[in-house]
Motif scaffolding. Structure first.
Motif, short mmCIF file in Angstrom:
data_model
loop_
_atom_site.label_atom_id
_atom_site.label_comp_id
_atom_site.label_asym_id
_atom_site.label_seq_id
_atom_site.Cartn_x
_atom_site.Cartn_y
_atom_site.Cartn_z
N GLY A 14 -0.36 13.42 -4.78
CA GLY A 14 -1.10 12.19 -5.04
C GLY A 14 -2.50 12.38 -5.60
O GLY A 14 -3.16 11.41 -5.93
N VAL A 15 -2.96 13.63 -5.70
CA VAL A 15 -4.28 13.88 -6.28
C VAL A 15 -4.23 13.47 -7.75
O VAL A 15 -3.33 13.88 -8.48
CB VAL A 15 -4.70 15.36 -6.13
N PRO A 16 -5.20 12.65 -8.19
CA PRO A 16 -5.18 12.20 -9.59
C PRO A 16 -5.27 13.35 -10.59
O PRO A 16 -5.94 14.35 -10.33
CB PRO A 16 -6.42 11.31 -9.69
N ARG A 17 -4.61 13.18 -11.72
CA ARG A 17 -4.64 14.20 -12.77
C ARG A 17 -6.07 14.47 -13.24
O ARG A 17 -6.39 15.59 -13.61
CB ARG A 17 -3.79 13.77 -13.96
N SER A 18 -6.91 13.45 -13.23
CA SER A 18 -8.30 13.64 -13.67
C SER A 18 -9.03 14.64 -12.79
O SER A 18 -9.84 15.44 -13.26
CB SER A 18 -9.04 12.30 -13.69
N LEU A 71 -12.32 13.47 -4.82
CA LEU A 71 -11.36 12.56 -4.18
C LEU A 71 -12.08 11.44 -3.43
O LEU A 71 -11.68 10.28 -3.49
CB LEU A 71 -10.43 13.33 -3.24
N LEU A 72 -13.15 11.80 -2.72
CA LEU A 72 -13.92 10.76 -2.01
C LEU A 72 -14.53 9.78 -3.00
O LEU A 72 -14.54 8.57 -2.75
CB LEU A 72 -15.01 11.42 -1.15
N GLU A 73 -15.01 10.27 -4.11
CA GLU A 73 -15.56 9.41 -5.15
C GLU A 73 -14.47 8.50 -5.74
O GLU A 73 -14.68 7.31 -5.94
CB GLU A 73 -16.15 10.30 -6.25
N PHE A 74 -13.29 9.07 -5.98
CA PHE A 74 -12.17 8.31 -6.53
C PHE A 74 -11.76 7.20 -5.57
O PHE A 74 -11.52 6.06 -5.98
CB PHE A 74 -10.99 9.26 -6.79
N ILE A 75 -11.70 7.51 -4.28
CA ILE A 75 -11.32 6.53 -3.28
C ILE A 75 -12.36 5.41 -3.18
O ILE A 75 -12.03 4.24 -3.07
CB ILE A 75 -11.13 7.20 -1.90
#
Length: 78
Positions: A14-18, A71-75
């Motif tokens: 689930g980790v984004p490709r970016s 990931l924290l930033e993405f969330i």
């Protein structure tokens, strides 16, 4: 001459490709597949092929910190 030991940082599903792309561009790691048993939910003991970053220990540790921050930033953006 002894080969330097390499370490794997398994990328959670689930980790984004970016995020993966950013880590690959910024750190001296390679993207590899790794079979990993899973121990959560209804997948207890299932073996899945997951992606991982492979590199020197210090580099992988820095990449892990960066991945967590991204990931924290993405969330937080969601």
């Amino acid at each position: 001459m002894a080969e330097e030991e390499l370490f794997d940082l398994v990328i959670p599903p689930g980790v984004p490709r970016s995020v993966i792309r950013t880590i690959l561009q910024k750190y001296d790691v390679e993207l590899v597949e790794r079979s990993q048993p899973l121990y959560y939910a209804n997948m207890s003991g299932d073996i899945r092929d997951l992606l991982a970053f492979r590199g020197k220990k210090e580099v992988v540790q820095e990449a892990e910190k960066e991945m967590r921050a991204l990931l924290l930033e993405f969330i937080a953006e969601d």
